[in-house]
Design a protein around this motif. Sequence first.
Motif, short mmCIF file in Angstrom:
data_model
loop_
_atom_site.label_atom_id
_atom_site.label_comp_id
_atom_site.label_asym_id
_atom_site.label_seq_id
_atom_site.Cartn_x
_atom_site.Cartn_y
_atom_site.Cartn_z
N SER A 87 43.15 42.11 36.65
CA SER A 87 42.15 41.31 37.35
C SER A 87 40.90 42.12 37.56
CB SER A 87 42.69 40.80 38.68
OG SER A 87 42.99 41.90 39.53
N CYS B 295 41.18 31.63 37.80
CA CYS B 295 40.11 31.94 38.74
C CYS B 295 40.15 30.93 39.88
CB CYS B 295 38.75 31.89 38.04
SG CYS B 295 38.27 30.24 37.48
N VAL C 59 38.29 37.08 37.61
CA VAL C 59 39.41 36.34 37.04
C VAL C 59 40.64 37.24 36.97
CG1 VAL C 59 37.88 34.87 35.65
CG2 VAL C 59 38.91 36.89 34.62
N PRO D 75 41.61 36.60 42.53
CA PRO D 75 42.02 35.62 41.52
C PRO D 75 43.52 35.35 41.63
CG PRO D 75 40.69 37.35 40.54
CD PRO D 75 41.01 37.78 41.95
N ALA E 5 33.00 31.75 37.22
CA ALA E 5 33.78 32.65 38.08
C ALA E 5 33.21 34.06 38.08
CB ALA E 5 35.23 32.69 37.60
#
Length: 180
Positions: free
Chosen positions: A139, A46, A90, A128, A87
């Motif tokens: 992702s 991240c 990610v 990410p 985050a």
Amino acid sequence: MADGTAAASELPGDACEVVRLWPPVDEIAFRDGLAKLASGVAVVACWTPDGPRGLLVSSVTGLSSDPPRILFCVRKAAAAHGALLAAEAVSLSILADGDGLEAERFSRSDLAPERFGPESWTLEPLSPPDYREALVSLSGPVCCRIDAATHTIFILDVSGARARQGDPLVYFERGFRNLA
């Protein structure tokens, strides 16, 4: 009770009528047993205000195809745990059998952004970090974080995916292995 069960009146909250109180597991036997569970390995990454952060995980499970979701677990003591917890989105890069050095680099506890080499990673702060040679690259936003004692379970809503042909890198008996 003599048989190891407890009546509901002896337990707090909304416990079931009867609960079996199991003896604690031998921790060494448990860990040795888990070492026999072969699993793929992936780098979860991240962005933070200080740059990219990531770590190696071996507990990755496909959760749902509709909607596309995958889950992974991260030890709370891991250096990148806080970054992943904060985050919004990610990436999860499932490593191929030739990615042993990448796995070793991300299995260390340091947070050095240098391990995200621009020759191997696409580094665009609005997305990410993406490992270019990943066997599978997923992702998206983290839709759920679940406290699970020593670990956090992350559920990723997959919004980006790509895959290539090849064999995975596998973690088995406390080491990285190839399928062949």
